[in-house]
Design a protein around this motif. Sequence first.
Motif, short mmCIF file in Angstrom:
data_model
loop_
_atom_site.label_atom_id
_atom_site.label_comp_id
_atom_site.label_asym_id
_atom_site.label_seq_id
_atom_site.Cartn_x
_atom_site.Cartn_y
_atom_site.Cartn_z
N GLU A 4 -4.38 -4.08 -8.94
CA GLU A 4 -2.82 -3.63 -8.36
C GLU A 4 -2.62 -2.84 -7.25
O GLU A 4 -1.86 -2.72 -6.62
N ALA A 5 -3.72 -1.58 -8.53
CA ALA A 5 -3.57 -0.24 -7.23
C ALA A 5 -3.89 -0.38 -6.03
O ALA A 5 -3.20 0.19 -5.20
N ALA A 6 -5.11 -1.01 -5.63
CA ALA A 6 -5.76 -1.57 -4.73
C ALA A 6 -4.50 -2.33 -3.65
O ALA A 6 -4.72 -1.93 -2.39
N ARG A 7 -3.73 -3.33 -4.04
CA ARG A 7 -2.94 -4.08 -3.38
C ARG A 7 -2.25 -2.47 -3.35
O ARG A 7 -0.92 -2.74 -1.95
N LEU A 8 -1.43 -2.21 -4.54
CA LEU A 8 -0.77 -0.94 -3.79
C LEU A 8 -0.75 -0.29 -2.53
O LEU A 8 0.37 0.23 -1.43
N ARG A 56 8.60 8.62 -3.26
CA ARG A 56 9.15 8.35 -4.21
C ARG A 56 7.79 6.78 -4.75
O ARG A 56 8.06 6.67 -6.04
N ALA A 57 7.20 6.17 -3.62
CA ALA A 57 5.98 5.55 -4.39
C ALA A 57 5.20 6.12 -5.82
O ALA A 57 4.30 5.86 -6.87
N ALA A 58 4.83 7.13 -5.03
CA ALA A 58 3.50 7.95 -5.43
C ALA A 58 4.74 8.87 -7.25
O ALA A 58 3.91 8.94 -8.24
N LYS A 59 5.96 8.59 -7.12
CA LYS A 59 6.61 9.44 -8.79
C LYS A 59 6.18 7.88 -9.42
O LYS A 59 5.84 8.19 -10.22
N GLN A 60 6.80 6.20 -8.40
CA GLN A 60 6.71 5.76 -9.54
C GLN A 60 5.04 4.80 -10.34
O GLN A 60 5.08 4.58 -11.37
N LEU A 61 4.24 5.85 -8.70
CA LEU A 61 2.61 5.03 -8.94
C LEU A 61 2.10 6.16 -10.39
O LEU A 61 1.75 5.71 -11.61
N ALA A 94 -2.78 -0.87 -0.07
CA ALA A 94 -2.36 -1.42 0.66
C ALA A 94 -1.40 -1.49 1.42
O ALA A 94 -0.93 -1.71 2.59
N ARG A 95 -0.65 -2.12 0.48
CA ARG A 95 0.58 -2.06 1.23
C ARG A 95 1.55 -0.72 1.69
O ARG A 95 2.33 -1.14 2.86
N LEU A 96 1.57 0.24 1.08
CA LEU A 96 1.35 2.11 1.62
C LEU A 96 1.13 2.00 2.86
O LEU A 96 1.53 2.07 4.26
N ARG A 97 -0.73 1.54 2.90
CA ARG A 97 -0.89 2.26 4.55
C ARG A 97 -0.99 0.94 5.72
O ARG A 97 -0.60 1.12 6.68
N THR A 98 -0.27 -0.43 5.22
CA THR A 98 0.58 -1.39 6.33
C THR A 98 2.17 -0.90 6.50
O THR A 98 2.74 -1.62 7.44
N SER A 99 2.76 -0.13 5.92
CA SER A 99 4.02 -0.01 6.01
C SER A 99 4.07 0.71 7.55
O SER A 99 3.61 1.16 7.47
N PRO A 100 5.52 0.46 8.05
CA PRO A 100 5.64 1.83 8.92
C PRO A 100 5.70 2.76 8.29
O PRO A 100 4.86 3.45 9.86
N GLU A 101 5.86 2.78 7.68
CA GLU A 101 5.08 4.83 6.99
C GLU A 101 4.44 5.77 7.38
O GLU A 101 3.72 6.36 7.53
N GLY A 102 3.22 4.62 6.39
CA GLY A 102 2.35 4.94 6.37
C GLY A 102 1.37 4.70 7.49
O GLY A 102 0.46 5.29 7.78
N GLN A 103 2.01 3.64 8.33
CA GLN A 103 1.43 3.33 10.04
C GLN A 103 1.53 4.88 10.74
O GLN A 103 0.67 5.32 11.62
N GLU A 104 3.05 5.29 10.67
CA GLU A 104 3.68 6.41 11.68
C GLU A 104 2.30 7.67 11.00
O GLU A 104 2.70 8.77 11.64
N GLY A 105 2.14 7.83 9.52
CA GLY A 105 1.87 9.02 9.40
C GLY A 105 0.46 8.77 9.38
O GLY A 105 0.04 9.88 10.08
N LEU A 106 -0.87 7.62 10.17
CA LEU A 106 -1.60 7.18 10.18
C LEU A 106 -2.47 7.74 11.48
O LEU A 106 -2.86 8.50 11.83
N ARG A 107 -1.34 7.43 12.22
CA ARG A 107 -1.59 7.29 13.55
C ARG A 107 -0.61 9.38 14.07
O ARG A 107 -2.03 9.34 14.77
#
Length: 251
Positions: free
Chosen positions: A216-220, A202-207, A222-235
């Motif tokens: 603004e792009a950098a903050r976005l 959903r975030a990619a579609k909004q992007l 970072a927000r996804l990387r530090t989100s629970p979903e981003g953390q789970e995906g990376l791990r």
Amino acid sequence: MTALRIEQDGPLRRINLARPDRRNAFDAELIRELTEAFADAGDSRVVLLAGDGESFCAGADVDWQRSAIDLSFDQNVEDALRLYRMLDAIDSCAAPVVGRVQGYALGGGSGLVCCTDVAVASPDAVFGFSEVKLGIIPAVISPFVLPRIGTAAARRFFLTGERFDAETALRIGLVHELAENLDDAVERVVGELLSAGPAATRAAKQLIRDRPSGEEAARLAARLRTSPEGQEGLRAFLDKRPAAWRSASSS
């Protein structure tokens, strides 16, 4: 009688135009129901838009067009705005929208295809922006069509109103893929979408809609990387295991 069939299949919502006897052409009721259907995707991770019968959508219904002849200028504006709001609801749907296109996709039907995120078409599908043949123009659908096919293609097909085949639609970017077996191809695309992080999709579609730049792009990111979903995906990637949402995608 409803003009749509809506089914929820786990994370997949199926929305079918259900006027096969009219080639799923738009009328006031179908426009209203589609607007309402796409107003809120809920928890759906993918929305599949399709048409019952032999055609996806043949544009405007003849009887609906006939009733518009006697409308005043202001009434015509309101009528056109209702169509625009329907297209915008589909285009801005939070969940990714997959279009399954067969038979005719003419006028507003081609506009409808342009509001989907991924469009898969049958090789024998027929497209066209035929409004000029009726002495009118594809004004209402143009905000959705022009970003999709670009000015060069529009300068031909908006002006000639000619019909064109699926290979041409693929070449100009109106559709993304042609498939003899539509159901198999659509199922594969849906599977790809369900394998991605739900919030990330959903975030990619909004992007794509927002097109942020710089900080603004950098903050976005970072927000996804530090989100629970981003953390789970990376791990999950580092641990070489499926991410949690992949095992839940069929539930």
